[in-house]
Write a protein that holds these residues in place. Structure first.
Motif, PDB file in Angstrom:
ATOM      1  N   HIS A   1       0.826  -0.900  -0.436  1.00 31.22           N
ATOM      2  CA  HIS A   1       0.296   0.034  -0.247  1.00 31.22           C
ATOM      3  C   HIS A   1       0.628   1.225   0.407  1.00 31.22           C
ATOM      4  O   HIS A   1       1.545   1.701   0.664  1.00 31.22           O
ATOM      5  N   LYS A   2       0.800   1.475  -1.410  1.00 26.74           N
ATOM      6  CA  LYS A   2       1.532   3.193  -1.322  1.00 26.74           C
ATOM      7  C   LYS A   2       3.377   2.480  -0.834  1.00 26.74           C
ATOM      8  O   LYS A   2       4.253   1.464  -1.386  1.00 26.74           O
ATOM      9  N   ASP A   3       3.759   2.999   0.338  1.00 29.35           N
ATOM     10  CA  ASP A   3       4.921   3.246   0.363  1.00 29.35           C
ATOM     11  C   ASP A   3       5.527   2.060   1.456  1.00 29.35           C
ATOM     12  O   ASP A   3       6.246   1.386   1.807  1.00 29.35           O
ATOM     13  N   GLU A   4       4.307   2.042   1.791  1.00 32.32           N
ATOM     14  CA  GLU A   4       3.952  -0.083   2.850  1.00 32.32           C
ATOM     15  C   GLU A   4       3.738  -1.021   2.681  1.00 32.32           C
ATOM     16  O   GLU A   4       3.022  -1.658   1.863  1.00 32.32           O
ATOM     17  N   ILE A   5       4.568  -2.274   3.567  1.00 32.26           N
ATOM     18  CA  ILE A   5       4.468  -2.825   2.853  1.00 32.26           C
ATOM     19  C   ILE A   5       4.151  -4.517   4.192  1.00 32.26           C
ATOM     20  O   ILE A   5       4.951  -4.267   5.565  1.00 32.26           O
ATOM     21  N   LEU A   6       2.908  -4.954   4.438  1.00 34.78           N
ATOM     22  CA  LEU A   6       2.508  -6.050   4.918  1.00 34.78           C
ATOM     23  C   LEU A   6       3.404  -7.102   4.915  1.00 34.78           C
ATOM     24  O   LEU A   6       2.313  -7.742   3.167  1.00 34.78           O
TER      25      LEU A   6
ATOM     26  N   ASN B   1      -4.397 -20.061   9.283  1.00 33.59           N
ATOM     27  CA  ASN B   1      -3.245 -19.346   9.360  1.00 33.59           C
ATOM     28  C   ASN B   1      -2.563 -17.853   8.043  1.00 33.59           C
ATOM     29  O   ASN B   1      -2.845 -16.708   8.483  1.00 33.59           O
ATOM     30  N   PHE B   2      -3.387 -18.300   6.896  1.00 33.59           N
ATOM     31  CA  PHE B   2      -3.699 -17.937   6.392  1.00 33.59           C
ATOM     32  C   PHE B   2      -4.385 -16.470   5.978  1.00 33.59           C
ATOM     33  O   PHE B   2      -4.486 -15.102   5.561  1.00 33.59           O
ATOM     34  N   LYS B   3      -5.977 -16.956   6.261  1.00 34.75           N
ATOM     35  CA  LYS B   3      -7.203 -16.442   6.589  1.00 34.75           C
ATOM     36  C   LYS B   3      -6.574 -14.669   7.458  1.00 34.75           C
ATOM     37  O   LYS B   3      -7.075 -13.801   7.394  1.00 34.75           O
ATOM     38  N   ASP B   4      -6.429 -15.568   8.943  1.00 31.71           N
ATOM     39  CA  ASP B   4      -5.833 -14.680  10.216  1.00 31.71           C
ATOM     40  C   ASP B   4      -4.921 -13.697   9.528  1.00 31.71           C
ATOM     41  O   ASP B   4      -4.569 -12.619   9.907  1.00 31.71           O
ATOM     42  N   PHE B   5      -3.754 -13.720   8.642  1.00 29.74           N
ATOM     43  CA  PHE B   5      -2.994 -12.828   7.915  1.00 29.74           C
ATOM     44  C   PHE B   5      -3.683 -12.020   7.213  1.00 29.74           C
ATOM     45  O   PHE B   5      -3.486 -11.211   7.141  1.00 29.74           O
ATOM     46  N   LEU B   6      -4.638 -12.350   5.875  1.00 32.72           N
ATOM     47  CA  LEU B   6      -5.188 -11.658   5.100  1.00 32.72           C
ATOM     48  C   LEU B   6      -6.033 -10.538   6.077  1.00 32.72           C
ATOM     49  O   LEU B   6      -6.790 -10.043   5.326  1.00 32.72           O
ATOM     50  N   ASP B   7      -7.147 -11.348   7.014  1.00 33.03           N
ATOM     51  CA  ASP B   7      -8.016 -10.186   7.746  1.00 33.03           C
ATOM     52  C   ASP B   7      -7.354  -8.932   8.505  1.00 33.03           C
ATOM     53  O   ASP B   7      -7.914  -8.434   8.749  1.00 33.03           O
ATOM     54  N   PHE B   8      -6.032  -9.078   8.645  1.00 31.28           N
ATOM     55  CA  PHE B   8      -5.541  -8.835   9.480  1.00 31.28           C
ATOM     56  C   PHE B   8      -4.672  -7.613   8.371  1.00 31.28           C
ATOM     57  O   PHE B   8      -5.151  -6.517   8.623  1.00 31.28           O
TER      58      PHE B   8
ATOM     59  N   PHE C   1      -6.405  -6.986   5.252  1.00 30.41           N
ATOM     60  CA  PHE C   1      -7.691  -6.035   4.717  1.00 30.41           C
ATOM     61  C   PHE C   1      -7.788  -5.626   5.431  1.00 30.41           C
ATOM     62  O   PHE C   1      -8.324  -4.389   5.018  1.00 30.41           O
ATOM     63  N   ASN C   2      -7.999  -5.348   6.680  1.00 27.35           N
ATOM     64  CA  ASN C   2      -8.780  -4.723   7.867  1.00 27.35           C
ATOM     65  C   ASN C   2      -7.524  -3.257   8.483  1.00 27.35           C
ATOM     66  O   ASN C   2      -8.195  -1.907   8.475  1.00 27.35           O
ATOM     67  N   THR C   3      -6.451  -3.407   8.231  1.00 28.18           N
ATOM     68  CA  THR C   3      -5.180  -2.253   8.437  1.00 28.18           C
ATOM     69  C   THR C   3      -5.068  -1.654   6.915  1.00 28.18           C
ATOM     70  O   THR C   3      -5.635  -0.371   7.357  1.00 28.18           O
ATOM     71  N   PHE C   4      -5.440  -2.298   6.067  1.00 26.46           N
ATOM     72  CA  PHE C   4      -5.313  -1.785   4.462  1.00 26.46           C
ATOM     73  C   PHE C   4      -6.731  -1.771   3.423  1.00 26.46           C
ATOM     74  O   PHE C   4      -6.321  -3.154   4.299  1.00 26.46           O
ATOM     75  N   LYS C   5      -7.137  -1.132   2.981  1.00 24.90           N
ATOM     76  CA  LYS C   5      -8.857  -1.236   2.613  1.00 24.90           C
ATOM     77  C   LYS C   5      -8.063  -2.866   1.305  1.00 24.90           C
ATOM     78  O   LYS C   5      -7.155  -2.726   0.510  1.00 24.90           O
TER      79      LYS C   5
END
Length: 302
Positions: A144-149, A180-187, A189-193
């Motif tokens: 997301h722009k200059d940020e990476i999760l 484990n995949f879902k937990d990361f994706l939930d985090f 997609f909630n952090t960035f749209k």
């Protein structure tokens, strides 16, 4: 400059022109870095020799008087003889590998993917979800722009195939990791749209894209791969088709030594597709080695 990426199954390198930010030449070879890693915990002598031989062939193709940046990922991260491996390769070839963290690997892959999307004219090329399915690990990345999760999962096509000898066993293992995949994706997609763009890098997606376009391992063209779209239906079609083939025929399409691995890769890819809930995925051949080259060129330009 020359950027070299030693992965868990393949060594990939490019000669890159920093003036034009373009590839001059490229090299790729299956070396099976993680071969027997699950069983022994280390990198075998014959595996080290395959890597050395590949680098020597690479040196015949490239001018190694250029600046060289060589990195290694998951197989070397976990190998109990990593220091010995790096020292032996350097002694035999003069190339010193740096073992990078999963976070740095994700960063390099995201850099290359962003450039790929921009070149192909995709909007929002600075906001995407990316999966990188490697031999020893799978990286999920949100840019997301200059940020990476990002998060690295120790679930790769080589190690998974070594642990489980049947498609059913492979599917079961992947399904266990799905939470484990879902937990990361939930985090993420909630952090960035949630991004509109779902992108895949690495051998499995690029191979399926090539097959969809009528190519095989021997006539593979990375420029045609970049921007190709895949669906879950494409994955199901090719998984079924490849499983019904004799191994010799399968490896004619996907490369020698990758006949079993491609099935594991498809199953991982499909599970992430389902968990992330996308309808289609954009494939980019550009990955870690391109990200390394772009990053190093940008450093020198500043």
């Amino acid at each position: 400059m020359i950027a070299i990426d030693l992965g868990s199954n393949t060594i990939r390198a490019i000669k890159y022109d920093c003036a034009t930010f373009s590839k001059v030449a490229e090299f790729e070879r299956i070396v099976k870095t993680a071969d027997s890693l699950v069983k022994t915990g280390g990198i075998l002598e014959e595996t080290i020799q395959r890597i050395i031989d590949a680098i020597k062939d690479m040196q015949k193709r490239f001018d190694f008087n250029d600046k060289i940046k060589a990195i290694a990922t998951e197989a070397l991260r976990v190998a109990n003889n990593k220091d010995y491996v790096i020292e032996k390769i350097e002694k035999e070839t003069g190339v010193r590998f740096e073992i990078i963290s999963p976070e740095m690997e994700a960063n390099y892959t995201a850099i290359a993917t962003g450039k790929c999307l921009e070149k192909k004219g995709f909007d929002n090329f600075n906001h995407f979800f990316l999966v990188d399915i490697g031999g020893g690990s799978t990286e999920l990345i949100l840019k997301h722009k200059d940020e990476i999760l990002s998060k690295s999962f120790r679930l790769g096509i080589v190690t998974l195939t070594q642990r489980h000898k049947t498609p059913e066993g492979i599917k079961y293992e992947i399904k266990k990791r799905s939470r484990n995949f879902k937990d990361f994706l939930d985090f993420a997609f909630n952090t960035f749209k949630k991004p509109k763009l779902f992108v895949a890098s690495s051998g499995t997606p690029t191979t399926i894209a090539a097959l969809k376009l009528g190519m095989n391992y021997h006539i593979y063209n990375p420029e045609k791969i970049n921007g190709t779209k895949l669906t879950i239906e494409d994955l199901d079609y090719w998984a079924d088709k490849l499983l019904k083939m004799e191994m010799k025929k399968r490896e004619e399409l996907v490369g020698v030594g990758r006949g079993d691995l491609i099935i594991s890769g498809i199953y991982i890819f499909k599970e992430i597709f389902k968990v992330a809930k996308y309808n289609e995925c954009i494939v980019c051949d550009d990955g870690v080695r391109e990200g390394v080259a772009i990053s190093e060129c940008e450093k020198n330009r500043v």
